[in-house]
Motif scaffolding. Structure first.
Motif, mmCIF file in Angstrom:
data_model
loop_
_atom_site.group_PDB
_atom_site.id
_atom_site.type_symbol
_atom_site.label_atom_id
_atom_site.label_comp_id
_atom_site.label_asym_id
_atom_site.label_seq_id
_atom_site.Cartn_x
_atom_site.Cartn_y
_atom_site.Cartn_z
ATOM 1 N N ASP A 200 0.835 -1.203 0.000
ATOM 2 C CA ASP A 200 0.000 0.000 0.000
ATOM 3 C C ASP A 200 0.873 1.257 0.000
ATOM 4 N N GLU A 201 1.953 1.223 0.794
ATOM 5 C CA GLU A 201 2.867 2.368 0.811
ATOM 6 C C GLU A 201 3.509 2.559 -0.558
ATOM 7 N N LEU A 202 3.936 1.433 -1.164
ATOM 8 C CA LEU A 202 4.543 1.524 -2.494
ATOM 9 C C LEU A 202 3.543 2.075 -3.497
ATOM 10 N N THR A 203 2.301 1.621 -3.413
ATOM 11 C CA THR A 203 1.267 2.122 -4.322
ATOM 12 C C THR A 203 1.054 3.619 -4.122
ATOM 13 N N GLY A 204 1.042 4.055 -2.858
ATOM 14 C CA GLY A 204 0.875 5.481 -2.591
ATOM 15 C C GLY A 204 2.001 6.316 -3.176
ATOM 16 N N VAL A 205 3.225 5.799 -3.060
ATOM 17 C CA VAL A 205 4.365 6.543 -3.617
ATOM 18 C C VAL A 205 4.279 6.598 -5.134
ATOM 19 N N VAL A 206 3.926 5.470 -5.761
ATOM 20 C CA VAL A 206 3.806 5.454 -7.225
ATOM 21 C C VAL A 206 2.731 6.432 -7.682
ATOM 22 N N ASP A 214 7.470 13.821 -9.146
ATOM 23 C CA ASP A 214 8.567 14.046 -8.216
ATOM 24 C C ASP A 214 9.330 12.741 -8.043
ATOM 25 N N LEU A 215 10.490 12.623 -8.683
ATOM 26 C CA LEU A 215 11.273 11.397 -8.639
ATOM 27 C C LEU A 215 12.222 11.341 -7.463
ATOM 28 N N THR A 216 12.163 12.313 -6.561
ATOM 29 C CA THR A 216 13.049 12.298 -5.392
ATOM 30 C C THR A 216 12.456 11.525 -4.221
ATOM 31 N N MET A 237 15.048 2.348 -9.582
ATOM 32 C CA MET A 237 14.432 2.762 -10.840
ATOM 33 C C MET A 237 14.152 4.264 -10.843
ATOM 34 N N THR A 238 13.579 4.783 -9.745
ATOM 35 C CA THR A 238 13.293 6.217 -9.701
ATOM 36 C C THR A 238 14.582 7.038 -9.700
ATOM 37 N N ALA A 239 15.628 6.511 -9.031
ATOM 38 C CA ALA A 239 16.907 7.224 -9.060
ATOM 39 C C ALA A 239 17.469 7.270 -10.477
ATOM 40 N N ALA A 240 17.358 6.135 -11.210
ATOM 41 C CA ALA A 240 17.832 6.122 -12.593
ATOM 42 C C ALA A 240 17.003 7.061 -13.468
ATOM 43 N N LEU A 241 15.697 7.080 -13.242
ATOM 44 C CA LEU A 241 14.850 7.994 -14.008
ATOM 45 C C LEU A 241 15.189 9.445 -13.704
ATOM 46 N N ALA A 242 15.414 9.734 -12.411
ATOM 47 C CA ALA A 242 15.770 11.106 -12.034
ATOM 48 C C ALA A 242 17.104 11.503 -12.662
ATOM 49 N N SER A 243 18.076 10.550 -12.642
ATOM 50 C CA SER A 243 19.370 10.843 -13.255
ATOM 51 C C SER A 243 19.232 11.050 -14.759
ATOM 52 N N SER A 244 18.407 10.201 -15.407
ATOM 53 C CA SER A 244 18.189 10.362 -16.840
ATOM 54 C C SER A 244 17.512 11.699 -17.140
#
Length: 485
Positions: A200-206, A214-216, A237-244
């Protein structure tokens, strides 16, 4: 009509987990209860059989019973029948019977007649009396010593002695199973809620990232279970997306900065030429030639920069053409011919051994051309450029000012240029393309100070391959499709 499987898949994951736990526990409880009931029934039946089989009337008791039945007189003291069991009956070979003790006559079966006739020693079977009582009957063959008469003695006990405890046990097991299933359902729902809380927490963040971009945002990833691994993977994955995203923004900003300078200069020169035409004031021929040469150089620089940007914008796994076996020595020779045209005042020497690699011919030629262009750009007038290809290592040596050691870690970054190179033409993308092309072919690129200490720089391009082409490869040189820069 919707199938049960489809309706099950339509339920929320939490409900499905709770339902699966409940069903699994219910099946387990039912299996345990059923096995327990069957084992208890078998044990009670075995005890009843052992109780009947252990009943062995002695000669005197049998004679008394037999005489009582023949004379139709009472069998004597009441304790004789009670000693043998609840129901006792004498059976003859012709099917005759005489009840000695008990409430009702026992039906005579063929097995009982066989025992009475002496054809069998004993018989153990179930029977139902006239009043509907189910009995377990044990018939044993007996022969009187003096008279020699042969008959059977049937001893029976009611099956209710085991059926009543079994019925009570069945109700107890049913009650316990029901309580267990209800408890399992509640426990399953609690486990589902607790176990899916990280999901549920992961779903909320997504959902938050999808809503705000906000990819941070990061998800707590304590522990080593599957949920923690999923959280760490999502954070990566979000860190890679933020870096990209950051690299993309930086690329756009750097490209805009690099485009601004030639565009500004180009616009200024064109405005001067246009004003001269509008006002009728002729520009001196020498100045006009310089303006036109500058416009041509700036257009060439723009075309080169746009080509470099297009090359860098391609995904690493998306080459222009299928990879194939190409002759790196032929590609180096073609690039060297173009470099001689761009630096006619320089001295070029080459030693190219055969080397075949798997890659994209146009991209490899562009990378080699970029390396040679750098050598031409930084070589002093009349300088020498040495090119060698040995065992898959292409080395280009110039005798220019060299690169400061503190700048070496940054030479392959996009748009990076040293202080000494900023006054020279170029976009700072050439070496980035070289490193990218080498990596795509499974190799590497390196810039280092000349090994002999005489100054200058060595650019090394390493690409795995072989000195001879594989049997299925076409060893002929590949056509060059690299545009002029």
């Amino acid at each position: 009509m919707t199938s049960p499987a489809a309706r099950f898949r339509a339920l929320p994951l939490r409900s499905r987990l709770a339902l699966l736990v409940t069903v699994a526990v219910a099946v387990a409880v039912a299996a345990v209860a059923g096995v327990s009931w069957v084992m208890v029934r078998a044990q009670l039946n075995d005890q009843l059989n052992r109780s009947l089989l252990s009943t062995q009337p002695d000669e005197q008791v049998v004679r008394t019973l037999r005489e009582g039945c023949v004379t139709r007189l009472p069998v004597g003291p009441p304790n004789i029948a009670e000693e043998l069991g609840p129901t006792v009956q004498i059976v003859t070979a012709d099917g005759g019977r005489c009840l000695v003790g008990g409430r009702s006559d026992l039906p005579v079966s063929g097995a009982d007649k066989a025992v009475a006739a002496g054809l069998a020693d004993k018989s153990l079977h179930d029977a139902t009396t006239a009043d509907g009582t189910k009995m377990r009957v044990y018939t044993i063959n007996k022969r009187l010593t003096n008279g020699g008469a042969t008959f059977g003695v049937s001893i029976a006990k009611p099956l209710a002695d085991i059926e009543q405890p079994l019925s009570t046990l069945a109700w107890v097991l049913l009650l316990v199973s029901g309580i267990g299933v209800v408890g399992a359902g509640a426990a399953g729902l609690w486990v589902a809620r607790t176990g899916l809380r990280p999901v549920d927490e992961l779903t909320g963040v997504v959902e938050h990232i999808a809503r705000t971009e906000d990819l941070t945002v990061r998800i707590p990833d304590e522990g080593d279970d599957e949920i923690a691994r999923l959280s760490r993977s999502f954070n990566s994955m979000t860190a890679a997306l933020a870096s990209s995203q950051e690299r993309q923004a930086q690329l756009i900003a750097d490209a805009g900065h690099e485009l601004r300078t030639p565009l500004t200069s180009l616009r200024t020169n064109i405005e001067l030429l246009a004003r001269s035409e509008e006002t009728g004031r002729a520009i001196p021929p020498e100045d006009r030639r310089e303006l036109l040469a500058s416009v041509k150089a700036q257009m060439t620089e723009l075309a080169s920069l746009i080509g470099d940007l297009q090359e860098l914008s391609r995904p690493d796994a998306a080459p222009h053409a299928p990879l194939g076996v190409v002759a790196l020595h032929d590609i180096a020779g073609t690039a060297l011919s173009r470099a001689r045209l761009r630096g006619p005042e320089l001295r070029f020497s080459s030693e190219l051994e055969p080397w075949y690699v798997r890659g994209e011919a146009a991209a490899l030629e562009r990378a080699v051309v970029n390396v040679l262009d750098n050598a031409v750009k930084f070589s002093p007038p009349g300088g020498a450029v040495e090119v060698s290809l040995r065992a898959g290592e292409l080395t280009v040596r110039d005798h220019g000012p060299g690169i400061p050691p503190e700048d070496l870690p940054y030479v392959f970054e996009r748009f990076w240029r040293s202080e000494s190179a900023r006054a020279l033409p170029g976009s700072g993308l050439g070496l980035s393309i070289v490193a990218r092309t080498a990596a795509r072919s499974g190799g590497s690129a390196e810039l280092r100070a000349a090994a002999d200490g005489a100054g200058g720089t060595e650019a090394v391009l390493r690409i795995p391959g072989a000195p001879t082409p594989p049997p299925s490869a076409d060893p002929r040189p590949q056509a060059s499709v690299v545009p002029d820069q």
